[in-house]
Design a protein around this motif. Sequence first.
Motif, PDB file in Angstrom:
ATOM      1  N   SER A  12      94.119 -16.719 -35.562  1.00  0.00           N
ATOM      2  CA  SER A  12      93.745 -17.714 -36.568  1.00  0.00           C
ATOM      3  C   SER A  12      92.665 -17.165 -37.480  1.00  0.00           C
ATOM      4  O   SER A  12      91.782 -16.432 -37.066  1.00  0.00           O
ATOM      5  N   GLY A  13      92.770 -17.512 -38.729  1.00  0.00           N
ATOM      6  CA  GLY A  13      91.812 -17.078 -39.738  1.00  0.00           C
ATOM      7  C   GLY A  13      91.785 -18.088 -40.866  1.00  0.00           C
ATOM      8  O   GLY A  13      92.458 -19.122 -40.794  1.00  0.00           O
ATOM      9  N   TYR A  63      89.991 -18.866 -48.291  1.00  0.00           N
ATOM     10  CA  TYR A  63      89.217 -19.765 -49.150  1.00  0.00           C
ATOM     11  C   TYR A  63      89.783 -19.662 -50.542  1.00  0.00           C
ATOM     12  O   TYR A  63      89.859 -18.592 -51.134  1.00  0.00           O
ATOM     13  N   PHE A 120      86.739 -12.911 -37.999  1.00  0.00           N
ATOM     14  CA  PHE A 120      86.031 -14.125 -37.583  1.00  0.00           C
ATOM     15  C   PHE A 120      86.926 -15.337 -37.765  1.00  0.00           C
ATOM     16  O   PHE A 120      87.667 -15.419 -38.732  1.00  0.00           O
ATOM     17  N   GLU A 160      81.545 -23.075 -43.922  1.00  0.00           N
ATOM     18  CA  GLU A 160      82.404 -22.094 -43.251  1.00  0.00           C
ATOM     19  C   GLU A 160      82.412 -20.768 -43.995  1.00  0.00           C
ATOM     20  O   GLU A 160      82.322 -19.710 -43.403  1.00  0.00           O
ATOM     21  N   LYS A 161      82.533 -20.855 -45.306  1.00  0.00           N
ATOM     22  CA  LYS A 161      82.594 -19.615 -46.096  1.00  0.00           C
ATOM     23  C   LYS A 161      81.256 -18.882 -46.047  1.00  0.00           C
ATOM     24  O   LYS A 161      81.215 -17.657 -45.913  1.00  0.00           O
ATOM     25  N   GLU A 198      81.139 -17.179 -42.689  1.00  0.00           N
ATOM     26  CA  GLU A 198      82.052 -16.040 -42.571  1.00  0.00           C
ATOM     27  C   GLU A 198      81.552 -14.857 -43.413  1.00  0.00           C
ATOM     28  O   GLU A 198      81.573 -13.706 -42.949  1.00  0.00           O
ATOM     29  N   LYS A 208      89.070 -24.567 -47.822  1.00  0.00           N
ATOM     30  CA  LYS A 208      89.360 -23.667 -46.716  1.00  0.00           C
ATOM     31  C   LYS A 208      90.719 -24.009 -46.139  1.00  0.00           C
ATOM     32  O   LYS A 208      91.034 -25.172 -45.905  1.00  0.00           O
ATOM     33  N   GLU A 227      89.261 -12.433 -45.121  1.00  0.00           N
ATOM     34  CA  GLU A 227      88.255 -11.594 -44.475  1.00  0.00           C
ATOM     35  C   GLU A 227      87.587 -10.663 -45.481  1.00  0.00           C
ATOM     36  O   GLU A 227      87.402  -9.482 -45.236  1.00  0.00           O
ATOM     37  N   ARG A 237      80.390 -11.255 -41.933  1.00  0.00           N
ATOM     38  CA  ARG A 237      81.071 -10.025 -42.320  1.00  0.00           C
ATOM     39  C   ARG A 237      80.083  -9.011 -42.883  1.00  0.00           C
ATOM     40  O   ARG A 237      80.235  -7.796 -42.675  1.00  0.00           O
TER      41      ARG A 237
END
Lengths: 402, 411
Positions: free
Chosen positions: B102-103, B106, A258, A242-243, A246, B111, B173, A250
């Motif tokens: 939603s986000g 980490y 996202f 996932e990371k 993302e 997560k 983000e 980005r």
Amino acid sequence: MIRHLLRLAWNRKTKNALLSLELLIAFVVLLVVMILVVAGVTYVRLPLGYDYRDVMAVEIRDDITGDDTFSEEQRQHTNTMLVAMRTLPGVVHVAGCLSPPMGNGGNQWRVDGDHGRVVDFNFEEVTDDFAETMDIKVVSGRWFSHEDDASPDYAVVVNRRLALQALGDPNPIGRDLLGDAKYEPGQRHLMVVGVIDDYRKGGELGLPGNFLFFRKSLDNPKDRPPNAMVIEFDPSRRDGLEKRIEDAARATAPGWGFSVKPLAAYRAQALRIRLAPALLTGIVALFLLAMVAMGLAGVFWQSIAQRRSEVGVRRAAGATARGIVWQIVGEVWAMVTLVVVIGLILALQLPLFGVAQMIGVSVFVVAVVAAVVLIYLLAGLAALAPAALAARIQPADALRTE
Amino acid sequence: MNAASLKLTLRVLARRKVFTAISLFGVSFTLATLMVVTSVFDHAFGDHAPDPDSSTTLGVYTMRLSGEHFISSGNPGYGFLDKQVRTLSTPERVVIISQPASGSIYEGGRKFDIQVRNVEPAFWDLTRFRFLEGAPFTADDDSAARQVAVINETTRRRLYGAASAVSRELEFEGRTFRVVGVVRDVSAIQQTTAGDVWFPMGASLSTGDRAELRGGYLGLVKLKSPRDKAAAQAEFATRIKAMQLPGDYKELQSGLDTPFEAVSREMLSDNMGSSHPALLLALAFGVAVLFMLLPAVNLANLAISRALERSAEIGVRKAFGATGRQLIQQLLFENLVLTVLGGVISIPIAALTLALVNRSGLVDYADFGINGRVLAWGLAAAVVFSVISGIYPAWRLSRLEPAEAMRGRAS
């Protein structure tokens, strides 16, 4: 015997009006529960048409203003992003779409077909890699490809249900989905290039319906870039994916947001959202039915206590204990029969409102039959204890008190 | 009705324990279900901290844009709220907040899925959040676009365990935010205040959103006094009517609502042009009465059968000159005592059910419970239920012929 019992029930109709009303409402409750149960069991067993496992969904919150206007730069961001995803370690396939399956988004379309028919369906716009990523099985024709680039029409892939409903043809490759319907000038035709087994976007508990895929071309500068991505991954390299996704996304489109989640999480949420109200309805209905059963038992008990002498006479005249039980249960069932007739007349109005068509006619029929059987069982069960009590009445005892 | 008739009623109920138990089961289950539903409604629409004071705060929750061939409806956008709502003259102030999005955060290789909101700093003055530590971000933080955040207690526990969170950092983000405050969890059913993490609008508003007409935001409108409501609504209505709409849009519908009015606007108005809260409330009552129908008929059947056993008593009372009206009164009173008894039993049942719902995870951070308002509605439901289930049996029994009744031949 049966005719006699029915006549008895009919003669007591005013006296039993309130009891009949109770049974009638109980029948309606049972019908609702049975529709939920039968529909649920039927839908869960239908194939989804795709494989949600080992797929990551990415929803993109881009900075595009409005629904359709976007700059070439914004489009390029998305294209670069899709390419960047493919190079990530652990990623197998990547495709773009409007919203991920099992999510709560959806798009509907209703168009006029030929001969006054209305064709309606849910649709999704996807890139060419979508079928491979989601393991969608094409049963006839082909999936989208660069062959469709030059087409002046919309190339569409439909599920079998839509093909049959719109054209009555399980294999309508190369045909216009709307048949001979008149198009307005400049309007693009819907040309079927492929038929798939199914694509149940709402998940296992979603209503089965008509589905259509439009092609989203990444090379066409007029196509709005996808709002979401689906990414099939290698489960052995799942850690930290996932990371990685993302961060990579980005890097190609700074400032966008996202949401990266496995489709399994979407599925769990979809099941929860659909199951919770059904489960709550079911629990409340069960309590209502338990209450009805106990209430009926109480009423039957009382009415038998009043008919002690009648039962005594019958016993004295040679009726067996079993005969008495059957007579009492039979009387109750005769009353239920009158109620069921009214209930069925009411239930048969439902198809007029499109309920049966929505959930499927076979589901509706099975649910009605199950509700009828269960209302007999419920009333019979409530009558059983009082009837057993009546069977134990000794003629001498009963007649002595008279 | 006096103590004697209450005593008599309890005697009657105690004499036929099975009948009474069956009746009480039905009554308490029915009232418990109604109380559970009422509690959910109350938590969604009632005045619950930390929501803003409901008497002086309205909101722009919904919007519908329509053109010749398309309709787009949902939340209003930041651009609309900023240009058309913030500039209204009647309200004291307007606060714009985003819908939860939603986000993921980490932290330490793990997560965490969270619901994020961007809010203007005045949000913290308007709402009644309790800070467990730290303080809200300020207007300075917002205008300087500082990357700061307020988090709820669950997020604090998930990210930092039992330790204090203020001044700790979190990555979201690709940017690093400093935690300035921690608030209590808010039930996800409270739509203006629910969330896990709050960022200042200044640090997070995208250029795309800044101009957007529709989508993703809510406007909270604080009035100087509750009396200004109609004036503010009228001003807003005039304002949106006079708006120049871009592109192919023909019409824009929206309103200055309480949360309940917003729901009624979405559900009952074809074009969201008007709101009918009274009609929605009437519909809710209608559904409640419909739900009570089966239990009421069930209870009425039981009451008739139980009373037929007492037909001798009724016959005697009639023979000694009791009027039909007196008998109806007595039977209705008995039914009322039974229902109120069931109502009392239903309170712990409802509380237990709500506790189960809270634990089920159906609604994030649910804190459904029973309060004074819910109890008052429960009592009202008990009285209504008692009347609709008692009136027919009472009427029927009051009409028994005395002679027949005394012989126990009544039917």
